[in-house]
Design an enzyme around this catalytic site. Structure first.
Site, PDB file in Angstrom:
ATOM      1  N   GLU B  55       0.870  -1.176   0.000  1.00 20.13           N
ATOM      2  CA  GLU B  55       0.000   0.000   0.000  1.00 20.13           C
ATOM      3  C   GLU B  55       0.910   1.230   0.000  1.00 20.13           C
ATOM      4  O   GLU B  55       1.678   1.434   0.928  1.00 20.13           O
ATOM      5  CB  GLU B  55      -0.850  -0.072   1.272  1.00 20.13           C
ATOM      6  CG  GLU B  55      -1.863   0.985   1.463  1.00 20.13           C
ATOM      7  CD  GLU B  55      -2.534   0.857   2.852  1.00 20.13           C
ATOM      8  OE1 GLU B  55      -3.010   1.870   3.340  1.00 20.13           O
ATOM      9  OE2 GLU B  55      -2.557  -0.246   3.425  1.00 20.13           O
ATOM     10  N   ASP B  66      -4.618  10.055   9.986  1.00 26.43           N
ATOM     11  CA  ASP B  66      -3.283   9.588  10.354  1.00 26.43           C
ATOM     12  C   ASP B  66      -2.800  10.131  11.684  1.00 26.43           C
ATOM     13  O   ASP B  66      -3.012  11.289  12.020  1.00 26.43           O
ATOM     14  CB  ASP B  66      -2.277   9.959   9.255  1.00 26.43           C
ATOM     15  CG  ASP B  66      -2.405   9.039   8.053  1.00 26.43           C
ATOM     16  OD1 ASP B  66      -2.433   7.813   8.267  1.00 26.43           O
ATOM     17  OD2 ASP B  66      -2.513   9.537   6.922  1.00 26.43           O
TER      18      ASP B  66
END
Lengths: 443, 269
Positions: B55, B66
């Protein structure tokens, strides 16, 4: 002006009005091709819960009575509509009326939205609210509502903003809130929103995100507008009462756009009323240092909505610049993007210099110190007034005195005194205030 | 899940792992951190040391899903001048040297800016398998559904502990390749234990018809991989790999991947 030539604004609006019916009470999630929910799946359930709670509350007489009571007996509504006769001399001699949101408790329109959302948080059984803030106005308003309703309050604020707005940080802490300095990304308002969203994902069970502007994912744009609609409703009734007719123009400043959508809403279905939103032009739109999102941005998705956005060719958000922290945001509420695209509202930039000149004029002519955000609307009113006066002169129909402009004076300028004093060089070079002002000017 | 699974590179990679009696390992790296070349080298190291899918994240100015480790890495990549089109160089650099399926993980605005069709065309041209989209829900994905069909790309949507049965069904139906199960209500970042919610999310996705469900967020050790491999088709590791490349470069990525892959084999296999 890029998307809404002012000459066509009222014609297009008339057309939209005739074809599509009312522009008021647009429910979302979409405003034309704008709005929506560009959000992580983790938060969709919370948005659904909020939407459902809000829709129920809107139709609940008890909730409406609670809001009406708080507006009257806590915020001090209705806010006044004050004619600014001496200021008007600078606006081509038209009549100028100020919608006095600066007189609300906490000093700006922000209180309308936080009281509504805090009530909804209680209805959802949430015990904690989080908020983002730039200069601190929405943070102070959120801390106020949380104190009033017994909710825990955490405010995210860019680390740099914390330093230069130390007094507002102290105000929030006095009100019982916890202020968390944001050190991620560019450490500005947009990053404060990012950190608030990260907090929300992790604590959504007991936490409501009390977003401060009419942007973000559905239902925030429509909901925040709903709580600010009182501004436009009052202003419309007040001008009819004081003058006996509708204004020729309504103007407001635009950052995310909450005060503007609140006052605009009252006049959207009045085709004879021209509506103007004034964005922060910073150092000038040609310099790249500005926050004129609709004027120069391109459609994109940020913080949950599709709207105009200041972004580079890669879709990375560009940092905005304005002397006014409250307008210093690279996005804008999706309903404004829509109103621009259909030509109902004209959006134009006002530079820092133009805003500060209007700030000075209002102080000297009316004895009112406006927020620097609101000074952008005042500068816009000067331009609009002069255009209306020129029209009158050209057509020879009546006098400038027959033309009426309403300005949303969204907040008071106490918070901006250091910045203004520095701008006008009123401080001793080595005073503490001079240092604070310098930092403020670099916003 | 949608049709055209026969052409799904991600599904094929997961099925290969399943045929070996194990779960698939999916490793995340942000493109351009610490450099485009290093990302390619680290991606190859991932594939050579036991990762089945890779990924590649596109650094973005506003990464709301995040945590701090990945934020710091992507902020640095942007500061060093990373541009979105370089992600295609990274994908092509890895797919030309390995058999791993390479997906791109991206917040949606960079795709919008390039144009969904154009982005998809270039990703397919680079040999990419598809996209993982943390802030795009199927409700808003009409353009992407069309483009991913046109170019034969996988579309990996996320499901969360908070997803209602209706949303779970909708998301599983819209996904191709696999469904990304968020293990916890929160952002990316290593955590000492895997939330018990993860197992329930995977079960709900399976019940909605998902054949391949991979678990991400908070997974950093072989023991956690082993725990998840018992009930999911794949395990996604991000933050731990980013910390590895930060602290020890490509070699550290290789070592950690080898270690993580020891957890993949199911005890009943």
């Amino acid at each position: 002006m890029a998307h809404a030539p002012s000459g066509n604004a009222d014609n297009n609006a008339t057309e939209a009005f005739l074809q599509g019916g009312s522009l008021r009470h647009a429910p979302g999630p979409y405003f034309g091709s704008f709005g929506g929910r560009w959000m992580p799946e983790s938060l969709i359930a919370a948005l659904d819960e909020l939407e459902e709670t809000f829709e129920k509350a809107k139709n609940d007489p008890d909730f409406r009575a609670q809001i009406a009571d708080l507006n009257k007996n806590y915020s001090g509504r209705p806010s006044l509509l004050t004619e600014a006769k001496r200021f008007a001399e600078h606006a081509g001699g038209v009549r100028v009326f100020l919608k006095r949101e600066d007189l609300n408790h906490t000093g700006s329109h922000k209180i309308n939205n936080v009281l509504g959302q805090a009530l909804l948080a209680k209805r959802m059984g949430k015990t904690r609210v989080i908020a983002e803030t730039g200069a601190g106005q929405h943070g102070v308003a959120s801390a106020t509502a949380a104190a009033l309703m017994g909710l825990e309050c955490v405010v995210y604020m860019g680390a740099e903003d914390c330093r230069r707005q130390a007094l507002n940080v102290a105000r929030m802490e006095l009100l019982g809130a916890t202020v968390i300095p944001v050190t991620s990304g560019s450490q500005t308002l947009k990053d404060a929103i990012n950190d608030a969203l990260r907090d929300w994902v992790a604590n959504v069970d007991n936490t409501h995100y009390l977003l401060g502007t009419a942007a973000g994912a559905h239902p925030f744009p429509a909901m925040v507008r709903y709580f600010h609609e009182v501004i436009g409703e009052e202003a419309r009734a007040q001008i009819l009462d004081q003058v006996g007719r509708l204004p020729d123009a309504v103007v407001a400043c635009i950052g995310g756009g909450s005060n503007a959508i609140g006052i605009f809403h009252g006049f959207l279905d009045d085709p004879s009323v021209k509506i103007y939103g004034f964005e922060a032009g910073g150092d000038g739109v040609e310099t790249g240092r500005h926050a004129a999102t609709i004027t120069l941005g391109k459609p994109g998705v940020l913080h949950g909505a599709r709207s105009y956005l200041m972004q580079d060719d890669d879709g990375q958000t560009i940092e905005s610049h304005s002397i006014s922290a409250g307008l210093d945001y690279p996005g804008v509420g999706p309903e404004h993007s829509y109103l621009s695209d259909i030509g109902r509202v004209s959006y134009e930039p006002i530079t820092d210099s133009e805003a500060m000149e209007a700030f000075r004029i209002l102080c000297r002519t009316e004895g009112i110190i406006p927020a620097i955000e609101s000074a952008h609307a005042l500068a816009g009113a000067i331009k609009v007034g002069q255009r209306l006066a020129a029209e009158v002169a050209e057509t020879g129909s009546g006098t400038a005195q027959d033309r009426i402009v309403i300005v949303n004076l969204s907040g008071r300028g106490d918070k901006d005194v250091a910045t203004a004093a520095e701008w006008f060089d009123l401080l001793d070079k080595d005073s503490a205030e001079s240092e604070i002002g310098k930092e403020g000017e670099q916003l | 899940m949608s049709t055209a699974q026969a052409t799904s590179k991600a599904a094929a990679a997961i099925d290969n792992a399943r045929a070996e009696g194990r779960a698939a390992l999916i490793g995340y790296l942000p493109a351009g951190y610490p450099s485009v070349e290093a990302t390619i080298a680290a991606g190859i190291a991932l594939a050579e040391n036991g990762a089945d899918l890779i990924e590649i994240g596109i650094p973005y100015s506003d990464p709301v899903m995040d945590g701090q480790v990945i934020q710091a890495a992507t902020t640095e990549a942007l500061a060093k001048g990373f541009t979105v089109r370089q992600v295609f160089d990274v994908v092509a650099g890895i797919t030309s040297k390995t058999d791993a399926a390479v997906l791109v993980m991206t917040y949606w605005n960079p795709v919008v800016r390039m144009g969904v069709d154009e982005f998809s065309r270039r990703l397919a041209e680079a040999g990419g398998a598809g996209l993982i989209t943390p802030d795009l829900i199927p409700d808003e994905a009409a353009e992407w559904l069309a483009a991913s069909d046109k170019y034969g790309l996988d579309r990996v949507f996320l499901v969360a502990p908070s997803s209602t049965p209706e949303r779970m069904q909708r998301t599983v139906d819209a996904s191709r390749g696999f469904v990304y199960a968020v293990s916890i209500m929160g952002v990316t970042g290593a955590r000492s234990t895997v939330s018990t919610a993860a197992k329930d999310v995977v079960a709900a996705a399976h019940a909605a018809g998902a054949e391949r469900v991979c678990v991400g967020l908070g997974v950093s050790t072989a023991a956690q991989v082993r725990e998840i491999a018992e009930y999911a088709e794949g395990v996604i590791v991000g933050t731990a790999l980013v910390a590895a490349i930060r602290d020890g470069g490509v070699d550290a990525v290789a070592t950690l991947t080898k270690e993580l892959s020891t957890g993949l084999t199911r005890e009943d296999a």
